[in-house]
Design a protein around this motif. Structure first.
Motif, PDB file in Angstrom:
ATOM      1  N   UNK A 138       1.101  -1.456  -0.140  1.00 38.64           N
ATOM      2  CA  UNK A 138       0.036   0.044  -0.077  1.00 38.64           C
ATOM      3  C   UNK A 138       0.963   0.994   0.431  1.00 38.64           C
ATOM      4  N   UNK A 139       1.238   1.447  -1.702  1.00 37.62           N
ATOM      5  CA  UNK A 139       2.369   3.286  -1.167  1.00 37.62           C
ATOM      6  C   UNK A 139       1.383   4.287  -1.781  1.00 37.62           C
ATOM      7  N   UNK A 140      -0.158   3.929  -0.938  1.00 31.20           N
ATOM      8  CA  UNK A 140      -0.942   5.599  -1.525  1.00 31.20           C
ATOM      9  C   UNK A 140      -1.323   5.629   0.025  1.00 31.20           C
ATOM     10  N   UNK A 141      -1.605   5.060   0.907  1.00 30.41           N
ATOM     11  CA  UNK A 141      -2.549   5.704   2.064  1.00 30.41           C
ATOM     12  C   UNK A 141      -1.456   6.251   3.103  1.00 30.41           C
ATOM     13  N   UNK A 142      -1.006   7.269   3.775  1.00 32.02           N
ATOM     14  CA  UNK A 142      -0.004   7.882   4.684  1.00 32.02           C
ATOM     15  C   UNK A 142       0.402   6.721   5.923  1.00 32.02           C
ATOM     16  N   UNK A 143       1.474   7.114   5.966  1.00 25.31           N
ATOM     17  CA  UNK A 143       1.768   5.431   7.286  1.00 25.31           C
ATOM     18  C   UNK A 143       1.148   4.626   7.256  1.00 25.31           C
ATOM     19  N   UNK A 144       1.032   3.849   6.171  1.00 27.75           N
ATOM     20  CA  UNK A 144       0.326   2.446   6.236  1.00 27.75           C
ATOM     21  C   UNK A 144       1.365   1.306   6.402  1.00 27.75           C
ATOM     22  N   UNK A 145       2.147   1.994   5.449  1.00 25.20           N
ATOM     23  CA  UNK A 145       3.726   0.688   6.111  1.00 25.20           C
ATOM     24  C   UNK A 145       4.237   1.068   6.887  1.00 25.20           C
ATOM     25  N   UNK A 183      13.943 -19.126   4.154  1.00 26.81           N
ATOM     26  CA  UNK A 183      12.615 -20.083   4.248  1.00 26.81           C
ATOM     27  C   UNK A 183      11.304 -19.711   5.227  1.00 26.81           C
ATOM     28  N   UNK A 184      10.955 -18.664   5.209  1.00 24.14           N
ATOM     29  CA  UNK A 184       9.532 -18.592   5.450  1.00 24.14           C
ATOM     30  C   UNK A 184       8.881 -19.855   5.346  1.00 24.14           C
ATOM     31  N   UNK A 185       7.342 -19.653   5.923  1.00 29.26           N
ATOM     32  CA  UNK A 185       5.961 -20.607   5.759  1.00 29.26           C
ATOM     33  C   UNK A 185       4.911 -20.467   5.455  1.00 29.26           C
ATOM     34  N   UNK A 186       4.794 -18.710   5.808  1.00 35.10           N
ATOM     35  CA  UNK A 186       4.358 -17.875   5.193  1.00 35.10           C
ATOM     36  C   UNK A 186       4.539 -16.253   4.743  1.00 35.10           C
ATOM     37  N   UNK A 187       3.726 -15.933   3.039  1.00 37.50           N
ATOM     38  CA  UNK A 187       4.421 -14.511   3.586  1.00 37.50           C
ATOM     39  C   UNK A 187       2.926 -13.857   3.026  1.00 37.50           C
ATOM     40  N   UNK A 188       2.601 -12.944   4.061  1.00 37.56           N
ATOM     41  CA  UNK A 188       1.092 -12.475   3.805  1.00 37.56           C
ATOM     42  C   UNK A 188       1.360 -11.027   3.457  1.00 37.56           C
ATOM     43  N   UNK A 189       0.538 -10.458   2.416  1.00 38.09           N
ATOM     44  CA  UNK A 189       0.892  -9.702   1.491  1.00 38.09           C
ATOM     45  C   UNK A 189       0.094  -8.366   1.400  1.00 38.09           C
ATOM     46  N   UNK A 190      -0.220  -7.298   2.161  1.00 37.03           N
ATOM     47  CA  UNK A 190      -1.447  -6.085   2.480  1.00 37.03           C
ATOM     48  C   UNK A 190      -1.045  -5.590   1.255  1.00 37.03           C
ATOM     49  N   UNK A 191      -2.777  -5.037   0.235  1.00 35.47           N
ATOM     50  CA  UNK A 191      -2.901  -4.043  -0.726  1.00 35.47           C
ATOM     51  C   UNK A 191      -3.273  -2.812   0.079  1.00 35.47           C
TER      52      UNK A 191
END
Length: 451
Positions: A138-145, A183-191
Motif C-alpha cells: 500500500x504505497x498510497x495511504x500515508x503511514x500504511x507501511x 525459508x518462511x512458511x507463509x508470506x502475507x501481503x497487505x494490498x
C-alpha cells in the motif's frame, strides 16, 4: 455480536408448547418472527426468503418426540439451517503448498485490513508454529507501511521493508524472493484499499495476484456495513478469485447481517472473524458455533479452546491443590483469577460464549463491565504483600491507605474484601471431603440423584 437477533429469537419458540407435530399453522407466527428478525439484522432479502422457505420445508410435519419440546425441535431446525447458510463448517486456510504459502489480503480502505494482517500473522505463528513474513504493498495511504511494521513487531512476526516510492509489483516480487531465501512458511501481503471499488484498484490487485499466485486470496470487510459487506465482496469476487472472507469489527455489530449474507451472496466461506481491537482478537469462523450463539445456546467449545490457549495451567493446578488441601484462598489468588478472565476476552467475551446469555437485555449487559474487574485488581495492587496474603490484617487505617493508593473509596475496598470472603468460604466447602459432605446433605433432595 448478534445481540439484537438473539433477543428477537430468544422467546420466539415458547408459543409452540403442547404441540405433538409441527404444522404450517402452528409455526406460522414463529416463521414470521424469524423473517422479521433476519430483516432487522440487515440480512439480504433474497437470503431471508430462501432461509425461511428452507426452515418451513424441514419443520412442517416434524414429529415431536417425548424427550423434546416442540420449541426445541423447531430450534434444532433453525440452528441447522443457520449453520448451512453460513457454510456448514469451518473452512481453514489451505497452506499445503511449496513454502512460502502466499496469502493475499484485499479490501476497501477502513475495513481493518492492515491490523488483520498482523492478527493473522500472530495466529499462524502461535497456533500453527509457522514462520511468517508480512509486507505492505500500500504505497498510497500515508503511514500504511509504517503501521504494518509496528503491528508486525507487536505480534512477533517478521516485516519486509518497503517504500512509498516503489511500485507495488516490485515490492511483492522482492518480498517473495526474500521469503524463499529466508525459508518462511507463509508470506502475507497487505494490498492498497480504496474508498470504493474502482477499475484502477482492481487492475492493480489483479496484477499482484498474477505475480504472486497466492494459495489464499482473502477479502477483508467491515461487518458493521451489513449486507453491503456481502455485495462488496461479490464485486471483488467477480474480478479476483477470492478463496474466502474475513469479517472485521464483528464485536461492534449488534445485527450480524454480514455474517448471515456473505456466504449466500458470494459463495465464498467466511474463514475468520475479528472480535475486537486487540491483536489476538481473531477467531476461525465456525458456522455451527455462531448459530449456537445466535440462538442463545452459547459456544462452550470455543470457550474451552480459549481457556486451553490462555490460562496459566501451573497457576490453575496450584490453586486446585490449595482448594483440595484446605489452604487459604488469598487475594493474590483472587487477582490471578481476575487477570486470567481478562486474558480470555473479559466479561463480555465470556458472556458471549455462555449458554443463556443471549437473553440478557442490552441494559443488563451494559451494567457488567470489565472496568469493575480492573478496579478490583487496582485495589489489590495497592496492598502490601503481607496484606494480600493475610486479608484479616486490613482494618480501618489500612483500608483508607489502600483506597487512596488505588484511587477508590473505602466502601470499594470493603466490597472487594467481602467478595474475597465469599469466594474463600466457597473454596473451603470443596476441601477436606467437603464435596462429599455437600452431596450427602443433598441426598434424596434432587430427583434422580443416587442415594
Amino acid at each position: 455480536m448478534f445481540e439484537n437477533l438473539s433477543q428477537r429469537l430468544g422467546g420466539l419458540f415458547d408459543g409452540l408448547r403442547g404441540q405433538g407435530r409441527l404444522t404450517e399453522d402452528n409455526i406460522k407466527d414463529a416463521l414470521r418472527e424469524v423473517r422479521m428478525a433476519l430483516l432487522e439484522a440487515d440480512v439480504a432479502l433474497p437470503v431471508v426468503r430462501d432461509f425461511v422457505n428452507q426452515v418451513k420445508e424441514r419443520a412442517v410435519g416434524a414429529e415431536v418426540i417425548k424427550s423434546l419440546k416442540p420449541g426445541q425441535v423447531f430450534i434444532k431446525v433453525v440452528s441447522d439451517e443457520l449453520t448451512a447458510l453460513m457454510g456448514a463448517e469451518n473452512s481453514a486456510l489451505n497452506l499445503a503448498a511449496q513454502p512460502p504459502a502466499v496469502v493475499l489480503m484485499a479490501g476497501l480502505q477502513g475495513a481493518g485490513k492492515t491490523t488483520t494482517v498482523g492478527k493473522l500473522g500472530r495466529l499462524l505463528r502461535t497456533r500453527e508454529q509457522k514462520k511468517v513474513l508480512v509486507v505492505s504493498a500500500d504505497v498510497y495511504r500515508p503511514a500504511a507501511i509504517k503501521q504494518l511494521e509496528t503491528v508486525a513487531k507487536q505480534v512477533g512476526v517478521d516485516f519486509f521493508p518497503s517504500d512509498a516510492g516503489q511500485k507495488p509489483l516490485d515490492i511483492v516480487q522482492s518480498a517473495l524472493k526474500q521469503a524463499r531465501v529466508g525459508f518462511y512458511d507463509v508470506l502475507i501481503v497487505d494490498t492498497a484499499g480504496r474508498l470504493h471499488v474502482d477499475a484502477e484498484m482492481m487492475d492493480e490487485v489483479r496484477q499482484l495476484h498474477a505475480a504472486l499466485n497466492p494459495v489464499e486470496t482473502l477479502f477483508v470487510v467491515d461487518a458493521m456495513t451489513g449486507q453491503d459487506a456481502a455485495n462488496t465482496a461479490k464485486a471483488f469476487n467477480e474480478v479476483l478469485p477470492l478463496t474466502g472472507v474475513v469479517l472485521t469489527k464483528a464485536d461492534g455489530d449488534a445485527r450480524g447481517g454480514a455474517a448471515l449474507s456473505v456466504r449466500a451472496i458470494t459463495g465464498k466461506p467466511i474463514k475468520f472473524i475479528g472480535m475486537g481491537e486487540k491483536l489476538d482478537a481473531l477467531e476461525p469462523f465456525h458456522p455451527d458455533r455462531i448459530a449456537s450463539r445466535i440462538l442463545g445456546m452459547g459456544d462452550v467449545v470455543s470457550l474451552v479452546e480459549e481457556a486451553q490457549r490462555t490460562l496459566d495451567t501451573s497457576k490453575a493446578q496450584a490453586l486446585a491443590e490449595k482448594v483440595r488441601t484446605g489452604k487459604g484462598f488469598t487475594l493474590v489468588d483472587m487477582r490471578d483469577q481476575f487477570e486470567q478472565m481478562l486474558n480470555m476476552g473479559g466479561i463480555h467475551g465470556l458472556m458471549d460464549k455462555l449458554p443463556g446469555m443471549g437473553k440478557l437485555t442490552a441494559d443488563a449487559k451494559a451494567n457488567i463491565e470489565d472496568r469493575d474487574v480492573h478496579r478490583m485488581i487496582a485495589i489489590i495492587n495497592s496492598m502490601t504483600i503481607q496484606e494480600r496474603l493475610h486479608p484479616e490484617l486490613i482494618k480501618g487505617s489500612r483500608k483508607r491507605r489502600i483506597a487512596l493508593g488505588s484511587g477508590m473509596q473505602v466502601h470499594d475496598v470493603n466490597r472487594l474484601l467481602k467478595q474475597h470472603r465469599d469466594m474463600s468460604d466457597m473454596m473451603k466447602k470443596f476441601s477436606g471431603g467437603g464435596m462429599k459432605k455437600m452431596m450427602r446433605a443433598l441426598k434424596g433432595r434432587i430427583p434422580g440423584m443416587p442415594m
